[in-house]
Design an enzyme around this catalytic site. Structure first.
Site, short mmCIF file in Angstrom:
data_model
loop_
_atom_site.label_atom_id
_atom_site.label_comp_id
_atom_site.label_asym_id
_atom_site.label_seq_id
_atom_site.Cartn_x
_atom_site.Cartn_y
_atom_site.Cartn_z
N PHE A 172 -12.51 -21.39 1.70
CA PHE A 172 -12.64 -21.74 3.12
C PHE A 172 -14.09 -21.63 3.58
CE2 PHE A 172 -8.09 -19.97 3.36
CZ PHE A 172 -7.54 -21.22 3.12
N SER A 202 -7.14 -1.17 10.30
CA SER A 202 -7.77 -2.24 9.52
C SER A 202 -9.18 -2.49 10.03
CB SER A 202 -6.93 -3.51 9.70
OG SER A 202 -7.66 -4.63 9.28
N PHE A 230 2.81 3.24 7.54
CA PHE A 230 2.40 1.93 7.01
C PHE A 230 3.23 0.80 7.60
CE2 PHE A 230 1.47 4.65 3.23
CZ PHE A 230 0.16 4.30 3.02
N ALA A 231 4.37 1.15 8.21
CA ALA A 231 5.34 0.11 8.55
C ALA A 231 4.79 -0.84 9.62
CB ALA A 231 6.64 0.75 9.03
N ASN A 238 -3.78 -14.41 1.50
CA ASN A 238 -4.97 -13.65 1.13
C ASN A 238 -5.54 -14.13 -0.21
OD1 ASN A 238 -3.21 -11.17 2.67
ND2 ASN A 238 -5.25 -11.67 3.38
N ARG A 266 -11.81 -21.40 7.65
CA ARG A 266 -10.51 -21.06 8.23
C ARG A 266 -10.76 -20.47 9.62
NH1 ARG A 266 -6.91 -16.72 4.98
NH2 ARG A 266 -8.66 -15.37 5.51
N TYR A 301 -2.06 -9.70 15.18
CA TYR A 301 -2.01 -8.64 14.17
C TYR A 301 -3.17 -7.66 14.40
CZ TYR A 301 -3.36 -6.26 9.94
OH TYR A 301 -3.78 -5.28 9.07
N SER A 357 9.66 -6.09 1.50
CA SER A 357 9.55 -5.36 0.22
C SER A 357 10.92 -5.37 -0.43
CB SER A 357 9.09 -3.93 0.48
OG SER A 357 10.00 -3.28 1.34
N ILE A 375 0.85 -1.20 0.00
CA ILE A 375 0.00 0.00 0.00
C ILE A 375 0.88 1.25 0.00
CG2 ILE A 375 -1.87 1.22 1.20
CD1 ILE A 375 -2.65 -1.56 2.36
N SER A 391 -8.34 -23.19 -2.33
CA SER A 391 -9.26 -23.76 -1.34
C SER A 391 -10.21 -22.66 -0.91
CB SER A 391 -8.49 -24.24 -0.11
OG SER A 391 -7.68 -25.33 -0.43
N LYS A 401 -3.35 -3.53 15.94
CA LYS A 401 -3.99 -2.36 15.34
C LYS A 401 -4.92 -1.69 16.36
CE LYS A 401 -2.02 -2.54 11.39
NZ LYS A 401 -1.06 -1.51 11.02
C1 UD1 Z 1 -7.34 -10.78 6.20
C2 UD1 Z 1 -7.11 -10.64 7.67
C3 UD1 Z 1 -7.27 -9.19 8.04
C4 UD1 Z 1 -6.31 -8.32 7.23
C5 UD1 Z 1 -6.56 -8.56 5.75
C6 UD1 Z 1 -5.52 -7.85 4.91
C7 UD1 Z 1 -7.80 -12.81 8.59
C8 UD1 Z 1 -8.75 -13.53 9.50
N1 UD1 Z 1 -8.01 -11.50 8.42
O1 UD1 Z 1 -8.68 -10.43 5.94
O2 UD1 Z 1 -6.99 -9.04 9.41
O3 UD1 Z 1 -6.50 -6.96 7.54
O4 UD1 Z 1 -6.47 -9.96 5.45
O5 UD1 Z 1 -5.88 -7.90 3.57
O6 UD1 Z 1 -6.91 -13.43 8.03
N2 UD1 Z 1 -10.30 -17.13 1.35
C9 UD1 Z 1 -10.43 -18.38 0.77
N3 UD1 Z 1 -9.32 -19.03 0.36
C10 UD1 Z 1 -8.05 -18.51 0.48
C11 UD1 Z 1 -7.92 -17.23 1.07
C12 UD1 Z 1 -9.05 -16.58 1.51
O7 UD1 Z 1 -11.54 -18.89 0.63
O8 UD1 Z 1 -7.08 -19.17 0.09
C13 UD1 Z 1 -11.51 -16.40 1.77
C14 UD1 Z 1 -11.55 -16.08 3.26
O9 UD1 Z 1 -12.13 -17.12 3.98
C15 UD1 Z 1 -12.38 -14.79 3.24
C16 UD1 Z 1 -12.00 -14.12 1.92
O10 UD1 Z 1 -11.49 -15.16 1.11
O11 UD1 Z 1 -13.75 -15.08 3.21
C17 UD1 Z 1 -10.97 -13.03 2.07
O12 UD1 Z 1 -9.83 -13.56 2.74
P1 UD1 Z 1 -8.46 -12.74 2.87
O13 UD1 Z 1 -8.05 -12.22 1.54
O14 UD1 Z 1 -7.49 -13.62 3.59
O15 UD1 Z 1 -8.85 -11.49 3.74
P2 UD1 Z 1 -9.59 -11.42 5.17
O16 UD1 Z 1 -9.59 -12.73 5.84
O17 UD1 Z 1 -10.91 -10.75 4.97
#
Ligand code: UD1
Length: 333
Positions: free
Chosen positions: A218, A124, A80-81, A199, A293, A149, A36, A12, A216, A153
């Site tokens: 979740f 966040s 941001f750090a 993510n 998850r 984490y 980075s 970001i 996968s 915040k």
């Molecule tokens: C996550 C963090 C959040 C952080 C944010 C940064 C958790 C619980 N929360 O948010 O604290 O600020 O990232 O971007 O980790 N999903 C899948 N398969 C995957 C990865 C994700 O199904 O391989 C689903 C998750 O279950 C969720 C959605 O995708 O429903 C988004 O997941 P993700 O991108 O990891 O973000 P958050 O969990 O919302």
């Protein structure tokens, strides 16, 4: 106007530096490149045709921080750090609290001593925990974070509130990001997580490019339209522009503590993302349904009204733009 951007080489941070330089702010980056790469700086220079100053080092080193403030008349800091991997934070809480909280305490102390009291802080939506209702407004209850984490915040937000309480000369903007995704449309900068991405969008991108076999999902038994989790995805360039709006606000109001959600206010499901990624990029995403998850919530999306009204912040990029740019970056890197 001189802005110190801590973590300015990160995901970001780098996008925000591009937008700051495009708006003719003078940018000073502080980064230790723990998550980075230095090449990012050349890309920022290339994209903007402008240069920035770099301090390589750690915010835990107070002398180093003080030196930056002595050598430059800094008007405002965007912080941001921080470490941001949720899973890792559960395994390494001490490292996370040290890096995400102690470093901010150092920064605030040095800012105070240097009489620089304008700060934009990266928070966040995770601070809302499992929200009671959606869309989430800034007045919603915070707390109930499920990992170090998120709690880091929450702690920093409290520290900033206490600081402002003690000294109303401070001018602070806390930005609560929802789910930043995508990359710069040039494909030059974007999110580059180390190892296997945790993510969703970086993971989908790697499945699309064949670097990972299958996504996968979740859980498909949440109480949502298709059973998969719903989030508020925001294009990283829009998010970066939100920081410009925050800096402009701090310049105008001079003092106060302001909190804003940065999201688009629309909830999309995991399956929406998979289908949209496939259709805008003409690729196939292999996926399977896996168990939920730990720590995940069903639905999280913002009420973006306050940022629109008070900052004039209106994200313009669609989910299609986010996923097109994410794929463009993946193909480029
Ligand atoms: C996550 C963090 C959040 C952080 C944010 C940064 C958790 C619980 N929360 O948010 O604290 O600020 O990232 O971007 O980790 N999903 C899948 N398969 C995957 C990865 C994700 O199904 O391989 C689903 C998750 O279950 C969720 C959605 O995708 O429903 C988004 O997941 P993700 O991108 O990891 O973000 P958050 O969990 O919302």
């Amino acid at each position: 106007m001189k802005i110190l951007v801590t973590g300015g080489a990160g995901y970001i941070g780098s996008h925000t530096c591009v937008e700051l330089l495009n708006k003719n702010y003078q940018v000073i980056i502080l980064d230790n490149f723990s998550n980075s790469k230095k090449e990012v700086l050349d890309k920022i220079r290339f994209l903007t045709g402008k240069d920035m100053k770099l301090y390589e080092g750690n915010m835990l080193d107070k002398k180093f921080l003080m030196n930056i403030f002595q050598e430059n008349e800094i008007d405002c800091v965007i912080d941001f750090a921080a470490y941001k991997a949720v899973g890792e934070s559960v395994k390494k809480p001490v490292e996370y609290y040290t890096n995400n909280v102690s470093s901010v305490l150092n920064l605030l102390d040095v800012m105070q001593k240097s009489n620089c009291k304008s700060l934009v802080f990266s928070s966040s939506a995770t601070v809302y925990g499992d929200p009671k209702t959606v869309p989430i407004t800034e007045e919603a209850e915070i707390g109930g974070t499920t990992n170090p984490y998120g709690t880091s915040k929450l702690f920093v937000e409290q520290i900033l509130k206490d600081l402002y309480q003690s000294d109303n000369e401070w001018n602070i903007c806390i930005l609560r990001y929802f789910n930043p995704v995508g990359a710069h449309p040039s494909g030059l900068i974007g999110e580059d997580p180390k190892g296997i991405p945790a993510n969703l969008v970086p993971y989908i991108s790697k499945v699309a490019s064949g670097k990972l076999e299958s996504l996968s999902i979740f859980g498909n038994d949440y109480d949502t339209k298709d059973g998969t989790g719903i989030r508020d995805y925001i294009h990283v360039v829009d998010l970066a522009l939100g920081h410009i709006k925050a800096v402009e606000k701090l310049c105008k109001v001079k003092k106060g503590l302001h909190i804003y959600n940065l999201g688009i206010g629309i909830g999309y499901s995991v399956l929406d993302l998979v289908k949209t990624f496939e259709s805008v990029n003409c690729v196939k995403i292999n996926y399977k349904i896996s168990p939920r998850r730990a720590g995940d919530i069903a639905i999280c999306y913002s009420d973006p009204t306050k940022a629109k009204k008070e900052l004039g912040f209106e994200p313009s990029k669609t989910l299609e733009d986010m996923l097109k740019d994410a794929w463009n970056y993946e193909k480029n890197s």
